[in-house]
Design a protein around this motif. Structure first.
Motif, PDB file in Angstrom:
ATOM      1  N   THR A   1      87.637  12.821 -21.949  1.00  0.00           N
ATOM      2  CA  THR A   1      87.620  11.967 -20.761  1.00  0.00           C
ATOM      3  C   THR A   1      88.854  12.159 -19.880  1.00  0.00           C
ATOM      4  N   GLU A   2      89.844  12.893 -20.379  1.00  0.00           N
ATOM      5  CA  GLU A   2      91.102  13.038 -19.653  1.00  0.00           C
ATOM      6  C   GLU A   2      91.283  14.429 -19.054  1.00  0.00           C
ATOM      7  N   SER A   3      90.362  15.329 -19.330  1.00  0.00           N
ATOM      8  CA  SER A   3      90.526  16.718 -18.905  1.00  0.00           C
ATOM      9  C   SER A   3      89.253  17.229 -18.233  1.00  0.00           C
ATOM     10  N   ASN A   4      89.403  18.287 -17.479  1.00  0.00           N
ATOM     11  CA  ASN A   4      88.251  19.022 -16.988  1.00  0.00           C
ATOM     12  C   ASN A   4      87.543  19.635 -18.201  1.00  0.00           C
ATOM     13  N   PRO A   5      86.246  19.332 -18.388  1.00  0.00           N
ATOM     14  CA  PRO A   5      85.553  19.848 -19.580  1.00  0.00           C
ATOM     15  C   PRO A   5      85.709  21.350 -19.782  1.00  0.00           C
ATOM     16  N   GLU A   6      85.835  22.098 -18.685  1.00  0.00           N
ATOM     17  CA  GLU A   6      85.940  23.556 -18.792  1.00  0.00           C
ATOM     18  C   GLU A   6      87.262  23.985 -19.430  1.00  0.00           C
ATOM     19  N   THR A   7      88.268  23.104 -19.426  1.00  0.00           N
ATOM     20  CA  THR A   7      89.570  23.455 -20.001  1.00  0.00           C
ATOM     21  C   THR A   7      89.691  23.074 -21.470  1.00  0.00           C
ATOM     22  N   ILE A   8      88.667  22.414 -22.029  1.00  0.00           N
ATOM     23  CA  ILE A   8      88.734  21.973 -23.426  1.00  0.00           C
ATOM     24  C   ILE A   8      88.952  23.143 -24.388  1.00  0.00           C
ATOM     25  N   PRO A   9      88.261  24.288 -24.243  1.00  0.00           N
ATOM     26  CA  PRO A   9      88.534  25.407 -25.163  1.00  0.00           C
ATOM     27  C   PRO A   9      89.996  25.859 -25.134  1.00  0.00           C
ATOM     28  N   VAL A  10      90.598  25.869 -23.952  1.00  0.00           N
ATOM     29  CA  VAL A  10      92.012  26.244 -23.851  1.00  0.00           C
ATOM     30  C   VAL A  10      92.884  25.220 -24.570  1.00  0.00           C
ATOM     31  N   PHE A  11      92.556  23.944 -24.387  1.00  0.00           N
ATOM     32  CA  PHE A  11      93.282  22.880 -25.068  1.00  0.00           C
ATOM     33  C   PHE A  11      93.172  23.033 -26.588  1.00  0.00           C
ATOM     34  N   LEU A  12      91.985  23.373 -27.072  1.00  0.00           N
ATOM     35  CA  LEU A  12      91.788  23.550 -28.514  1.00  0.00           C
ATOM     36  C   LEU A  12      92.566  24.755 -29.039  1.00  0.00           C
ATOM     37  N   GLN A  13      92.625  25.814 -28.257  1.00  0.00           N
ATOM     38  CA  GLN A  13      93.432  26.965 -28.666  1.00  0.00           C
ATOM     39  C   GLN A  13      94.909  26.585 -28.759  1.00  0.00           C
ATOM     40  N   GLN A  14      95.364  25.723 -27.850  1.00  0.00           N
ATOM     41  CA  GLN A  14      96.744  25.233 -27.914  1.00  0.00           C
ATOM     42  C   GLN A  14      96.962  24.379 -29.155  1.00  0.00           C
ATOM     43  N   ILE A  15      95.960  23.579 -29.513  1.00  0.00           N
ATOM     44  CA  ILE A  15      96.053  22.767 -30.726  1.00  0.00           C
ATOM     45  C   ILE A  15      96.182  23.657 -31.953  1.00  0.00           C
TER      46      ILE A  15
ATOM     47  N   LEU B   1      92.604  33.153 -39.311  1.00  0.00           N
ATOM     48  CA  LEU B   1      91.664  32.243 -38.671  1.00  0.00           C
ATOM     49  C   LEU B   1      90.738  33.002 -37.721  1.00  0.00           C
ATOM     50  N   GLY B   2      91.276  34.005 -37.021  1.00  0.00           N
ATOM     51  CA  GLY B   2      90.454  34.824 -36.140  1.00  0.00           C
ATOM     52  C   GLY B   2      89.418  35.615 -36.907  1.00  0.00           C
ATOM     53  N   VAL B   3      89.810  36.167 -38.059  1.00  0.00           N
ATOM     54  CA  VAL B   3      88.872  36.899 -38.909  1.00  0.00           C
ATOM     55  C   VAL B   3      87.736  35.980 -39.358  1.00  0.00           C
ATOM     56  N   LEU B   4      88.090  34.756 -39.752  1.00  0.00           N
ATOM     57  CA  LEU B   4      87.094  33.803 -40.222  1.00  0.00           C
ATOM     58  C   LEU B   4      86.154  33.391 -39.091  1.00  0.00           C
ATOM     59  N   ALA B   5      86.710  33.176 -37.893  1.00  0.00           N
ATOM     60  CA  ALA B   5      85.908  32.708 -36.766  1.00  0.00           C
ATOM     61  C   ALA B   5      84.819  33.702 -36.384  1.00  0.00           C
TER      62      ALA B   5
ATOM     63  N   GLU C   1      86.046  23.789 -38.949  1.00  0.00           N
ATOM     64  CA  GLU C   1      85.968  22.345 -39.215  1.00  0.00           C
ATOM     65  C   GLU C   1      85.013  21.636 -38.274  1.00  0.00           C
ATOM     66  N   ASN C   2      84.945  22.068 -37.016  1.00  0.00           N
ATOM     67  CA  ASN C   2      84.033  21.420 -36.079  1.00  0.00           C
ATOM     68  C   ASN C   2      83.486  22.443 -35.089  1.00  0.00           C
ATOM     69  N   THR C   3      82.428  22.070 -34.412  1.00  0.00           N
ATOM     70  CA  THR C   3      81.737  23.008 -33.532  1.00  0.00           C
ATOM     71  C   THR C   3      82.545  23.344 -32.283  1.00  0.00           C
ATOM     72  N   ASN C   4      83.396  22.427 -31.826  1.00  0.00           N
ATOM     73  CA  ASN C   4      84.235  22.718 -30.658  1.00  0.00           C
ATOM     74  C   ASN C   4      85.143  23.904 -30.930  1.00  0.00           C
ATOM     75  N   LEU C   5      85.664  24.009 -32.158  1.00  0.00           N
ATOM     76  CA  LEU C   5      86.494  25.154 -32.528  1.00  0.00           C
ATOM     77  C   LEU C   5      85.690  26.448 -32.440  1.00  0.00           C
ATOM     78  N   SER C   6      84.421  26.377 -32.813  1.00  0.00           N
ATOM     79  CA  SER C   6      83.569  27.568 -32.751  1.00  0.00           C
ATOM     80  C   SER C   6      83.480  28.095 -31.322  1.00  0.00           C
ATOM     81  N   TYR C   7      83.278  27.183 -30.361  1.00  0.00           N
ATOM     82  CA  TYR C   7      83.185  27.594 -28.960  1.00  0.00           C
ATOM     83  C   TYR C   7      84.538  28.001 -28.393  1.00  0.00           C
ATOM     84  N   ALA C   8      85.623  27.449 -28.935  1.00  0.00           N
ATOM     85  CA  ALA C   8      86.957  27.813 -28.459  1.00  0.00           C
ATOM     86  C   ALA C   8      87.368  29.205 -28.926  1.00  0.00           C
ATOM     87  N   LEU C   9      86.914  29.586 -30.118  1.00  0.00           N
ATOM     88  CA  LEU C   9      87.337  30.856 -30.715  1.00  0.00           C
ATOM     89  C   LEU C   9      86.336  31.989 -30.496  1.00  0.00           C
TER      90      LEU C   9
END
Length: 408
Positions: free
Chosen positions: A215-229, A256-260, A318-326
């Motif tokens: 709710t605080e970010s542009n949805p399109e930037t969420i993958p970048v935010f997750l990569q930062q996390i 983690l990249g190999v696993l993704a 761990e979650n599907t958002n990580l899948s789309y981020a990686l």
């Protein structure tokens, strides 16, 4: 510094920062854990992945739960520059002697002597209530001092699909249990679908709705935010907790990249070790740490014991958002399984890998698939469910996948 000067500094620095954050806290949405915590306990730990809302939870407790008098409560992060020259015990002492009774400490894993000093605070101030947050990777009970008899620990995972709908569409959907989903799902789904269309929202949730930051970010930037996390978890949190250096952090991210690229899969540790250019023992250790840090989920086969540094039988993000981020276009079958395993594990249910089907929970095998998924692989079993994507309503043992996101 002299005592009076310390008081002034705390008032001006820590209290000012605390008040600024409290002013921004809102009561429009509370994570499900808020009402489950026994806030009367003297010492509470809230563990969870970055971005899950631990800080907001503590600020909401102060502002809307305690509603304290001036100077009775104090929130600060353990990596605040104040602690370059001061420690937790002296800060707590000064706070307490000036009327403080509710102390909230964020990111305690960033403080070197956290367990010893928290034990001293607990033992020295019986009527001071302490709430602290930490990375999921921190083992609260294996610090330098024994906190097992002193602290009550709660886990705050990312949001369920139910919470996502309540946050983004301002609904008031109540949680349903796994038993209710299994037995009366045909009565539950019409109540929900009369208020909303679940399928479009579910697709959006799978891509970027797991954390309240939506709710605080542009949805399109969420993958970048997750990569930062991910970078922060590996380079900062695990660096503190597991003593990573820069070279280790690089190899862990490479792992983690190999696993993704291939999750979910049954890991060949020797092959992974060659790709990451490290030892088998290091792979086992890093896998365990990534699972504790809530970047991976493991499945162990039914009938097997569980031990530390054990090779999991199947590995998921761990979650599907990580899948789309990686990965730009993750496999939809993998996404469905990742979602269901995530929701079941977040309920702290024991989930195993069955001989037939995808997941074994409470003696029930769950098979996951698309809208045309049938029971051919599990029909010989006594108790099974089909969790099917892309359907609004189920029938018999076939249940909409999205409904499993209503459990917490």
């Amino acid at each position: 510094c002299i005592f009076v000067e310390c008081i002034r500094q705390i008032m001006e620095i820590l209290f000012s920062n605390s008040q600024n954050l409290l002013n921004q806290a809102e009561n429009k949405f509370f994570r499900y854990l808020f009402d489950k915590i026994d806030w009367n306990q003297r010492m509470i730990a809230i563990k969870g992945p970055r971005g899950s809302g631990k800080t907001t939870l503590m600020l909401q407790r102060i502002k809307y739960g305690i509603k304290p008098q001036a100077n009775e409560s104090l929130y600060f992060s353990a990596d605040h520059y104040w602690f370059y020259t001061h420690n937790l015990v002296e800060t707590a002492n000064t706070f307490y002697q000036n009327g403080g009774r509710f102390l909230f400490i964020d990111e305690v894993h960033k403080y070197p002597n956290w367990s010893r000093e928290l034990k001293n605070i607990y033992d020295s101030y019986p009527d001071l209530k302490v709430v602290f947050s930490s990375s999921s990777a921190l083992d609260i009970y294996r610090g330098e001092s024994d906190l097992s008899r002193r602290v009550i620990t709660y886990e705050l995972p990312g949001m369920s699909f139910r919470e996502y709908l309540n946050l983004t569409q301002e609904h008031n959907i109540h949680p349903v249990s796994l038993a209710e989903i299994q037995t009366v799902h045909s009565q539950i789904t019409p109540e929900i679908t009369s208020k909303l269309q679940p399928l479009p929202a579910f697709k959006e949730y799978l891509k970027r709705g797991y954390l309240p930051i939506i709710t605080e970010s542009n949805p399109e930037t969420i993958p970048v935010f997750l990569q930062q996390i991910i970078n922060t978890v590996v380079e900062s949190d695990l660096a503190f907790i597991a003593d990573y250096n820069a070279g280790t952090a690089y190899k862990v991210k490479k792992l983690l990249g190999v696993l993704a690229d291939s999750v979910p899969f049954k890991p060949n540790v020797s092959s992974i070790a060659r790709k990451v250019e490290t030892s088998r023992d290091s792979v086992y250790e890093w896998l365990t740490q990534l699972e504790k840090a809530r970047l991976l989920n493991f499945l162990i086969a039914e009938g097997k014991g569980v031990s530390l540094l054990q090779k999991p039988d199947k590995v998921y993000l761990e979650n599907t958002n990580l899948s789309y981020a990686l990965k730009s276009t993750p496999d939809i079958g993998s996404i469905r399984e990742t979602f269901l395993l995530n929701q079941l594990k977040n309920l702290q249910l024991e989930v195993r890998l069955p001989k037939s089907g995808d997941f074994l929970v409470n003696d029930t095998v769950i098979e996951v698939g698309g809208k045309n998924k049938d029971a051919s692989q599990v029909s010989h079993l006594q108790t099974y469910l089909i969790s099917a994507d892309e359907i609004e309503h189920g029938f018999g043992k076939k249940i909409p996948l999205w409904l499993f996101g209503m459990m917490y």
